[in-house]
Motif scaffolding. Sequence first.
Motif, PDB file in Angstrom:
ATOM      1  N   VAL A 225       0.840  -1.200   0.000  1.00 56.84           N
ATOM      2  CA  VAL A 225       0.000   0.000   0.000  1.00 56.84           C
ATOM      3  C   VAL A 225       0.875   1.251   0.000  1.00 56.84           C
ATOM      4  CG1 VAL A 225      -1.710   1.317   1.309  1.00 56.84           C
ATOM      5  CG2 VAL A 225      -1.924  -1.170   1.113  1.00 56.84           C
ATOM      6  N   ARG A 226       1.924   1.246   0.807  1.00 54.90           N
ATOM      7  CA  ARG A 226       2.812   2.415   0.852  1.00 54.90           C
ATOM      8  C   ARG A 226       3.506   2.623  -0.492  1.00 54.90           C
ATOM      9  NH1 ARG A 226       4.330  -0.015   5.812  1.00 54.90           N
ATOM     10  NH2 ARG A 226       6.480  -0.349   5.097  1.00 54.90           N
ATOM     11  N   ALA A 227       3.922   1.530  -1.122  1.00 55.68           N
ATOM     12  CA  ALA A 227       4.570   1.642  -2.433  1.00 55.68           C
ATOM     13  C   ALA A 227       3.583   2.139  -3.485  1.00 55.68           C
ATOM     14  CB  ALA A 227       5.149   0.291  -2.842  1.00 55.68           C
ATOM     15  N   GLY A 228       2.365   1.603  -3.438  1.00 56.93           N
ATOM     16  CA  GLY A 228       1.353   2.055  -4.385  1.00 56.93           C
ATOM     17  C   GLY A 228       0.997   3.509  -4.187  1.00 56.93           C
ATOM     18  N   ALA A 229       0.929   3.946  -2.935  1.00 59.23           N
ATOM     19  CA  ALA A 229       0.616   5.348  -2.649  1.00 59.23           C
ATOM     20  C   ALA A 229       1.700   6.264  -3.201  1.00 59.23           C
ATOM     21  CB  ALA A 229       0.451   5.551  -1.149  1.00 59.23           C
ATOM     22  N   ALA A 230       2.963   5.839  -3.089  1.00 59.40           N
ATOM     23  CA  ALA A 230       4.063   6.652  -3.625  1.00 59.40           C
ATOM     24  C   ALA A 230       3.942   6.794  -5.136  1.00 59.40           C
ATOM     25  CB  ALA A 230       5.396   6.020  -3.242  1.00 59.40           C
ATOM     26  N   MET A 231       3.586   5.697  -5.818  1.00 61.96           N
ATOM     27  CA  MET A 231       3.421   5.751  -7.276  1.00 61.96           C
ATOM     28  C   MET A 231       2.256   6.659  -7.651  1.00 61.96           C
ATOM     29  SD  MET A 231       1.492   4.695 -10.062  1.00 61.96           S
ATOM     30  CE  MET A 231       0.589   3.185  -9.688  1.00 61.96           C
ATOM     31  N   LEU A 232       1.142   6.513  -6.931  1.00 62.92           N
ATOM     32  CA  LEU A 232      -0.035   7.309  -7.246  1.00 62.92           C
ATOM     33  C   LEU A 232       0.186   8.794  -6.954  1.00 62.92           C
ATOM     34  CD1 LEU A 232      -2.677   4.826  -5.804  1.00 62.92           C
ATOM     35  CD2 LEU A 232      -2.435   5.457  -8.221  1.00 62.92           C
ATOM     36  N   THR A 233       0.978   9.099  -5.938  1.00 64.89           N
ATOM     37  CA  THR A 233       1.273  10.493  -5.605  1.00 64.89           C
ATOM     38  C   THR A 233       1.968  11.201  -6.753  1.00 64.89           C
ATOM     39  OG1 THR A 233       1.422   9.992  -3.242  1.00 64.89           O
ATOM     40  CG2 THR A 233       2.511  12.001  -3.992  1.00 64.89           C
ATOM     41  N   SER A 234       2.829  10.479  -7.461  1.00 62.52           N
ATOM     42  CA  SER A 234       3.571  11.085  -8.568  1.00 62.52           C
ATOM     43  C   SER A 234       2.721  11.269  -9.822  1.00 62.52           C
ATOM     44  CB  SER A 234       4.799  10.231  -8.903  1.00 62.52           C
ATOM     45  OG  SER A 234       4.399   8.967  -9.427  1.00 62.52           O
ATOM     46  N   ARG A 235       1.567  10.613  -9.887  1.00 59.18           N
ATOM     47  CA  ARG A 235       0.771  10.650 -11.118  1.00 59.18           C
ATOM     48  C   ARG A 235      -0.544  11.410 -10.962  1.00 59.18           C
ATOM     49  NH1 ARG A 235       0.817   5.038 -14.349  1.00 59.18           N
ATOM     50  NH2 ARG A 235       0.397   6.566 -15.987  1.00 59.18           N
ATOM     51  N   THR A 236      -0.978  11.648  -9.726  1.00 58.72           N
ATOM     52  CA  THR A 236      -2.272  12.299  -9.499  1.00 58.72           C
ATOM     53  C   THR A 236      -2.070  13.608  -8.739  1.00 58.72           C
ATOM     54  OG1 THR A 236      -2.608  11.062  -7.439  1.00 58.72           O
ATOM     55  CG2 THR A 236      -3.451  10.070  -9.473  1.00 58.72           C
ATOM     56  N   ALA A 237      -3.166  14.314  -8.509  1.00 58.61           N
ATOM     57  CA  ALA A 237      -3.078  15.597  -7.809  1.00 58.61           C
ATOM     58  C   ALA A 237      -2.687  15.411  -6.351  1.00 58.61           C
ATOM     59  CB  ALA A 237      -4.414  16.325  -7.901  1.00 58.61           C
ATOM     60  N   ALA A 238      -3.198  14.371  -5.702  1.00 61.53           N
ATOM     61  CA  ALA A 238      -2.904  14.138  -4.286  1.00 61.53           C
ATOM     62  C   ALA A 238      -3.398  12.754  -3.901  1.00 61.53           C
ATOM     63  CB  ALA A 238      -3.584  15.193  -3.402  1.00 61.53           C
ATOM     64  N   VAL A 239      -2.771  12.195  -2.873  1.00 64.06           N
ATOM     65  CA  VAL A 239      -3.217  10.941  -2.262  1.00 64.06           C
ATOM     66  C   VAL A 239      -3.481  11.236  -0.789  1.00 64.06           C
ATOM     67  CG1 VAL A 239      -2.613   8.573  -1.650  1.00 64.06           C
ATOM     68  CG2 VAL A 239      -1.951   9.485  -3.891  1.00 64.06           C
ATOM     69  N   VAL A 240      -4.691  10.954  -0.340  1.00 67.89           N
ATOM     70  CA  VAL A 240      -5.085  11.222   1.045  1.00 67.89           C
ATOM     71  C   VAL A 240      -5.438   9.895   1.704  1.00 67.89           C
ATOM     72  CG1 VAL A 240      -6.703  12.415   2.568  1.00 67.89           C
ATOM     73  CG2 VAL A 240      -5.937  13.511   0.443  1.00 67.89           C
ATOM     74  N   GLU A 241      -4.868   9.641   2.860  1.00 66.79           N
ATOM     75  CA  GLU A 241      -5.170   8.425   3.612  1.00 66.79           C
ATOM     76  C   GLU A 241      -6.318   8.698   4.582  1.00 66.79           C
ATOM     77  OE1 GLU A 241      -1.687   6.894   5.468  1.00 66.79           O
ATOM     78  OE2 GLU A 241      -0.525   6.810   3.596  1.00 66.79           O
ATOM     79  N   VAL A 242      -7.333   7.854   4.521  1.00 65.90           N
ATOM     80  CA  VAL A 242      -8.484   7.954   5.428  1.00 65.90           C
ATOM     81  C   VAL A 242      -8.332   6.856   6.479  1.00 65.90           C
ATOM     82  CG1 VAL A 242     -10.995   7.852   5.641  1.00 65.90           C
ATOM     83  CG2 VAL A 242      -9.939   8.851   3.588  1.00 65.90           C
ATOM     84  N   PRO A 243      -8.177   7.201   7.745  1.00 67.95           N
ATOM     85  CA  PRO A 243      -7.901   6.196   8.773  1.00 67.95           C
ATOM     86  C   PRO A 243      -9.120   5.322   9.068  1.00 67.95           C
ATOM     87  CG  PRO A 243      -8.246   8.329   9.794  1.00 67.95           C
ATOM     88  CD  PRO A 243      -8.245   8.572   8.310  1.00 67.95           C
ATOM     89  N   HIS A 244      -8.854   4.180   9.654  1.00 64.17           N
ATOM     90  CA  HIS A 244      -9.920   3.288  10.108  1.00 64.17           C
ATOM     91  C   HIS A 244     -10.678   3.959  11.254  1.00 64.17           C
ATOM     92  CE1 HIS A 244     -11.962  -0.329  11.458  1.00 64.17           C
ATOM     93  NE2 HIS A 244     -11.479  -0.141  12.669  1.00 64.17           N
ATOM     94  N   ASP A 245     -12.005   3.898  11.199  1.00 63.09           N
ATOM     95  CA  ASP A 245     -12.836   4.482  12.252  1.00 63.09           C
ATOM     96  C   ASP A 245     -13.870   3.441  12.682  1.00 63.09           C
ATOM     97  OD1 ASP A 245     -14.645   5.956  13.851  1.00 63.09           O
ATOM     98  OD2 ASP A 245     -14.106   7.808  12.798  1.00 63.09           O
ATOM     99  N   PRO A 246     -13.772   2.913  13.894  1.00 54.41           N
ATOM    100  CA  PRO A 246     -14.726   1.882  14.336  1.00 54.41           C
ATOM    101  C   PRO A 246     -16.167   2.367  14.381  1.00 54.41           C
ATOM    102  CG  PRO A 246     -13.382   2.669  16.181  1.00 54.41           C
ATOM    103  CD  PRO A 246     -12.776   3.219  14.931  1.00 54.41           C
ATOM    104  N   HIS A 247     -16.378   3.681  14.541  1.00 46.38           N
ATOM    105  CA  HIS A 247     -17.743   4.209  14.558  1.00 46.38           C
ATOM    106  C   HIS A 247     -18.422   4.004  13.201  1.00 46.38           C
ATOM    107  CE1 HIS A 247     -17.184   6.050  18.474  1.00 46.38           C
ATOM    108  NE2 HIS A 247     -16.053   6.585  18.049  1.00 46.38           N
ATOM    109  N   VAL A 248     -17.669   4.162  12.123  1.00 46.13           N
ATOM    110  CA  VAL A 248     -18.230   3.967  10.790  1.00 46.13           C
ATOM    111  C   VAL A 248     -18.579   2.501  10.578  1.00 46.13           C
ATOM    112  CG1 VAL A 248     -17.765   4.112   8.317  1.00 46.13           C
ATOM    113  CG2 VAL A 248     -17.008   5.952   9.848  1.00 46.13           C
ATOM    114  N   HIS A 249     -17.695   1.605  10.999  1.00 47.95           N
ATOM    115  CA  HIS A 249     -17.935   0.181  10.791  1.00 47.95           C
ATOM    116  C   HIS A 249     -19.074  -0.331  11.668  1.00 47.95           C
ATOM    117  CE1 HIS A 249     -14.469  -0.773   8.167  1.00 47.95           C
ATOM    118  NE2 HIS A 249     -13.983   0.321   8.717  1.00 47.95           N
ATOM    119  N   ALA A 250     -19.261   0.286  12.828  1.00 49.60           N
ATOM    120  CA  ALA A 250     -20.325  -0.165  13.731  1.00 49.60           C
ATOM    121  C   ALA A 250     -21.682   0.407  13.363  1.00 49.60           C
ATOM    122  CB  ALA A 250     -19.971   0.206  15.168  1.00 49.60           C
ATOM    123  N   HIS A 251     -21.702   1.661  12.905  1.00 48.92           N
ATOM    124  CA  HIS A 251     -22.977   2.334  12.685  1.00 48.92           C
ATOM    125  C   HIS A 251     -23.164   2.808  11.250  1.00 48.92           C
ATOM    126  CE1 HIS A 251     -23.463   2.331  17.034  1.00 48.92           C
ATOM    127  NE2 HIS A 251     -22.259   2.865  17.142  1.00 48.92           N
TER     128      HIS A 251
END
Length: 330
Positions: A225-251
Motif C-alpha cells: 500500500v505504501r509503495a502504491g501510494a508513492a506511485m499514485l502520488t507522482s501521477r495524481t493531484a494528491a493521495v489522502v489516507e483515510v484512517p480506520h474508524d470503528p464508529h463507521v464500521h459499527a454504525h
Amino acid sequence: MLRKRTDAVPQLPVSARLAVPVMAATGGSGRTTVARLLGAGLASSGSTVVLDLAPRLSSPWPALLVGQKTGGLAALPPDRPLTRSAVQRACVVQRTRAVGEDADGAVWHLLSDGQEWHTRPLNLPENPAAWYQLAAIGGWQAVVADTVHPLAHDLLAARCAGETGRTRGWYDLPFAIPVLCAAATAQGVRSLQQAVMVLHAEGLPLRRTVVALVATGDGRPPVAVRAGAAMLTSRTAAVVEVPHDPHVHAHSLAAARLRSRTLQAGARLAGAVLSAAHAAWGRPLPDAPHPAPVTPVPRTAPAIPAPAAVPSAAGGSGTPALATPAVTAS
C-alpha cells in the motif's frame, strides 16, 4: 490551534460550482464514507450537496432520511419545471461535527431515494450531466456524487461500444475534480493502479484527480500500500489516507461521532480537491456555466427531467444535462 487555522478550507465564490464525483474500481472501496467526509469537508467552503446515485435497495444513504420527512428524489416531478426551493426541500439536512474552532460543525444536504423498500424503483439517469444540472437548479456550490459504476470497466465498455461512458462523462463536466477510492490493502491498491492505467490510456486528466486510500484496520499500512501510494502520488493531484474508524464500521453512515482524525482526513480531502481545482482553473474558481434549457423528451418516466447541453470541462459543449425549462430561485 494555529495549524488548524492554516488548514482551513478556502471559500468558494458564490457563482462557482465544483463537481466532485467519488468513484472506485471495485466495491468495498470506502466510496460512500469518502463521499460523506467530502460533503462535510466542502461544506466549510460553500453550500454543498451529496447526490446518491445508487438504486435504493443497494444504498446505505436512505437510512438517513428516516428521521426527516422529505420526499427525496421521488418528490421531484419529471413533467414540471423544478424550482430551487423544491429541490432543496427534497433534501435531508446533515450536520457533521467540525474539528477546531468551528464548534457548530458543517451543514450540508443529501439527496437520495428515501421511499419505502417495496415502492417502484426510480429510473435514475446514468448521464452525469443530468445530475450536474439538478445541482445547478438547487444552487449548490459544491456537488459530491456518490457513484456506483466500476470506473475501469465502464471506460473499457464505453470504448468497445463507441460511447462516452459515465466515467468520462464525469470528467467532462465543468470544474470536475474526481476522487478515486480504494481500500488500503494490497488488492485494493492493485485494482486502483490498474484503473489509473486505464484512465491514463484514455487520456483523462490524472493531474486533477485525487486518490483516497481508506484503511480497513488500525496500524501502519502494508508495504504494498505504501509503495502504491508513492506511485499514485507522482501521477495524481494528491493521495489522502483515510484512517480506520470503528464508529463507521459499527454504525455505517448513521455514526453520530467520528474520530477527530477521521474528520481531519475529510478536511484534507476537501483541501486536496480545492487545490487541484485552483491548479487547473485558477483562484478564485471561475463562474459556473448555465446549462441550456430544453423541453424534456418523454420516454420511461424518470425521477428527474431529461437532459440538455452543457459546456464540458475543456470548454466545449455537447454533454447533456438536466433540462431547466423554468428554474426559479424561490
